[in-house]
Design a protein around this motif. Sequence first.
Motif, PDB file in Angstrom:
ATOM      1  N   SER A 308      -4.152  -6.651   6.958  1.00  0.00           N
ATOM      2  CA  SER A 308      -5.373  -5.918   6.637  1.00  0.00           C
ATOM      3  C   SER A 308      -5.324  -4.484   7.141  1.00  0.00           C
ATOM      4  CB  SER A 308      -6.602  -6.644   7.196  1.00  0.00           C
ATOM      5  OG  SER A 308      -6.545  -6.741   8.604  1.00  0.00           O
ATOM      6  N   SER A 309      -4.749  -4.259   8.327  1.00  0.00           N
ATOM      7  CA  SER A 309      -4.668  -2.885   8.848  1.00  0.00           C
ATOM      8  C   SER A 309      -3.710  -2.042   8.025  1.00  0.00           C
ATOM      9  CB  SER A 309      -4.242  -2.896  10.322  1.00  0.00           C
ATOM     10  OG  SER A 309      -2.932  -3.400  10.476  1.00  0.00           O
ATOM     11  N   THR A 310      -2.627  -2.656   7.552  1.00  0.00           N
ATOM     12  CA  THR A 310      -1.668  -1.932   6.712  1.00  0.00           C
ATOM     13  C   THR A 310      -2.250  -1.635   5.343  1.00  0.00           C
ATOM     14  OG1 THR A 310       0.152  -3.044   7.844  1.00  0.00           O
ATOM     15  CG2 THR A 310       0.673  -2.006   5.756  1.00  0.00           C
ATOM     16  N   ALA A 311      -3.194  -2.460   4.908  1.00  0.00           N
ATOM     17  CA  ALA A 311      -3.771  -2.295   3.570  1.00  0.00           C
ATOM     18  C   ALA A 311      -4.654  -1.061   3.471  1.00  0.00           C
ATOM     19  CB  ALA A 311      -4.574  -3.534   3.201  1.00  0.00           C
ATOM     20  N   ILE A 312      -5.176  -0.589   4.592  1.00  0.00           N
ATOM     21  CA  ILE A 312      -6.034   0.592   4.552  1.00  0.00           C
ATOM     22  C   ILE A 312      -5.226   1.780   4.035  1.00  0.00           C
ATOM     23  CG2 ILE A 312      -7.413   2.194   5.934  1.00  0.00           C
ATOM     24  CD1 ILE A 312      -7.976  -0.139   7.839  1.00  0.00           C
ATOM     25  N   GLY A 313      -5.760   2.436   3.015  1.00  0.00           N
ATOM     26  CA  GLY A 313      -5.056   3.550   2.389  1.00  0.00           C
ATOM     27  C   GLY A 313      -4.265   3.164   1.157  1.00  0.00           C
ATOM     28  N   ARG A 314      -4.113   1.855   0.913  1.00  0.00           N
ATOM     29  CA  ARG A 314      -3.387   1.395  -0.272  1.00  0.00           C
ATOM     30  C   ARG A 314      -4.213   1.621  -1.534  1.00  0.00           C
ATOM     31  NH1 ARG A 314       1.961  -1.221  -0.269  1.00  0.00           N
ATOM     32  NH2 ARG A 314       2.504  -1.269   1.936  1.00  0.00           N
ATOM     33  N   ARG A 315      -3.521   1.995  -2.592  1.00  0.00           N
ATOM     34  CA  ARG A 315      -4.188   2.189  -3.873  1.00  0.00           C
ATOM     35  C   ARG A 315      -4.257   0.859  -4.616  1.00  0.00           C
ATOM     36  NH1 ARG A 315      -5.713   6.208  -5.834  1.00  0.00           N
ATOM     37  NH2 ARG A 315      -5.155   5.692  -7.987  1.00  0.00           N
ATOM     38  N   ILE A 316      -5.380   0.638  -5.288  1.00  0.00           N
ATOM     39  CA  ILE A 316      -5.608  -0.646  -5.946  1.00  0.00           C
ATOM     40  C   ILE A 316      -6.192  -0.450  -7.341  1.00  0.00           C
ATOM     41  CG2 ILE A 316      -5.891  -1.954  -3.813  1.00  0.00           C
ATOM     42  CD1 ILE A 316      -8.961  -0.960  -5.819  1.00  0.00           C
ATOM     43  N   LEU A 317      -6.118  -1.520  -8.122  1.00  0.00           N
ATOM     44  CA  LEU A 317      -6.738  -1.573  -9.443  1.00  0.00           C
ATOM     45  C   LEU A 317      -7.751  -2.711  -9.432  1.00  0.00           C
ATOM     46  CD1 LEU A 317      -6.736  -0.668 -12.495  1.00  0.00           C
ATOM     47  CD2 LEU A 317      -5.100  -2.552 -12.868  1.00  0.00           C
ATOM     48  N   LEU A 318      -9.001  -2.401  -9.816  1.00  0.00           N
ATOM     49  CA  LEU A 318     -10.033  -3.422  -9.883  1.00  0.00           C
ATOM     50  C   LEU A 318      -9.980  -4.153 -11.220  1.00  0.00           C
ATOM     51  CD1 LEU A 318     -13.040  -1.444  -8.330  1.00  0.00           C
ATOM     52  CD2 LEU A 318     -11.614  -3.174  -7.212  1.00  0.00           C
ATOM     53  N   ASN A 319     -10.665  -5.260 -11.302  1.00  0.00           N
ATOM     54  CA  ASN A 319     -10.643  -6.056 -12.535  1.00  0.00           C
ATOM     55  C   ASN A 319     -11.350  -5.374 -13.705  1.00  0.00           C
ATOM     56  OD1 ASN A 319     -13.051  -6.607 -10.946  1.00  0.00           O
ATOM     57  ND2 ASN A 319     -13.569  -8.169 -12.459  1.00  0.00           N
ATOM     58  N   ASN A 320     -12.104  -4.304 -13.434  1.00  0.00           N
ATOM     59  CA  ASN A 320     -12.716  -3.530 -14.513  1.00  0.00           C
ATOM     60  C   ASN A 320     -11.908  -2.275 -14.856  1.00  0.00           C
ATOM     61  OD1 ASN A 320     -13.181  -1.911 -12.305  1.00  0.00           O
ATOM     62  ND2 ASN A 320     -15.396  -1.720 -12.624  1.00  0.00           N
ATOM     63  N   ASN A 321     -10.653  -2.241 -14.356  1.00  0.00           N
ATOM     64  CA  ASN A 321      -9.693  -1.159 -14.612  1.00  0.00           C
ATOM     65  C   ASN A 321      -9.988   0.132 -13.861  1.00  0.00           C
ATOM     66  OD1 ASN A 321      -7.891  -2.554 -16.338  1.00  0.00           O
ATOM     67  ND2 ASN A 321      -9.317  -2.289 -18.049  1.00  0.00           N
ATOM     68  N   GLN A 322     -10.941   0.125 -12.949  1.00  0.00           N
ATOM     69  CA  GLN A 322     -11.140   1.280 -12.090  1.00  0.00           C
ATOM     70  C   GLN A 322     -10.070   1.295 -11.003  1.00  0.00           C
ATOM     71  OE1 GLN A 322     -15.453   0.535 -11.163  1.00  0.00           O
ATOM     72  NE2 GLN A 322     -15.644   2.725 -11.584  1.00  0.00           N
ATOM     73  N   LYS A 323      -9.641   2.493 -10.648  1.00  0.00           N
ATOM     74  CA  LYS A 323      -8.644   2.648  -9.593  1.00  0.00           C
ATOM     75  C   LYS A 323      -9.291   3.279  -8.368  1.00  0.00           C
ATOM     76  CE  LYS A 323      -4.685   3.146 -12.724  1.00  0.00           C
ATOM     77  NZ  LYS A 323      -3.553   4.010 -13.152  1.00  0.00           N
TER      78      LYS A 323
END
Length: 362
Positions: A308-323
């Motif tokens: 979880s600490s490493t995940a901070i700052g990671r870029r993601i894609l939501l299920n509605n295609n928002q980034k």
Amino acid sequence: MLFEEARIVNILVQDLKAGFVVKEDVCSQDGHIIMPKGMKITKHRIQVLRAFHINEIQVQERASLSNQEEEINELYESIEKYNAFVDQYKKAIERYKKIFQGWQAGMMIDMIDVRKSFIPFFKDFSTSSHILNLCRYQSKENDFYHHPVAVGLIAAFIGRKRNFKQEEWVGVALSGLLMDCGFSRMNEHLFLKSNETLSETEKRMIKVHPSKSYQMVRHLRLLTEGSKLAVLQHHERLDGSGYPLGLTGNQVHPYSKIVAVADAFHVMISDKAHGEKKIPFTVLEEMRKKSFGKYDFEYLTILMKEISSTAIGRRILLNNNQKGEIVFINQNDLSKPLIRLDEDASFLDLSENNGLYIAKIL
């Protein structure tokens, strides 16, 4: 790439500038990590610090480099690290496949070769960022051979974070690597088929593999007794629901408890799971809530905290295609972090939006 020497300073949040690098983990008042050590400060992350009423942090300042130069250097470093991981991971997979095929042909386990082939890999790449990279690099080709290598890597990571001595975390890692060696003494179609296509009889046959693996390692001189037990017990669960012996609680060796967490985690983030693969945060949350009492809470918590600490700052894609970018992890529900959306830089709390979830880590 050349960097100017970094200056370490304590600085008020109101005086922060984009481009500084966090020197020590920044935590909220309740002890949850807001920004991990090594994260680069941006104007949006300054807003997050203000929102959590953080007044001062320790940073590394690179005064002579422009923001653009910092971003380019950061991008190159990220690409180089990921490429190095993928290259060594692929080599480890191919090496394991070759060794496994030797076992299928009747060869005994050569522990000198195994240790020489895999311990350097576990030592160099058992970090939280590389554990996260496992879900980005998944190939259906050679899928069966990925799993023991990945489990060994995750188990090594947990052992090191638990402050095990080197010989101890190496023993745990080797347990993960060798846990499925017994499949080499079974019909190939059993372990190459997907779980959904196995008959009930075949599923019962699959449950014999820990015992077969143990028979292959029990007389190895360069493998500790704890490692051998972990090979036998990696499918045992603390509540007695596992196999092959149905052990409970302290009957399960500590190494076995670590390998069990690593094994289940990798199964669920990979294509070999019982359904579609899931992101690490969702998997860890499911393991914590839906499998309570099955896995050792201490080792599961180590994995949860570090991922979880490493995940901070990671870029993601939501299920509605928002980034967007993960800016804070909700420790009460890892799968529902706070996201900064790309389109308008607004913040979205997934814990307050039941219809939205992270579909992919970019």
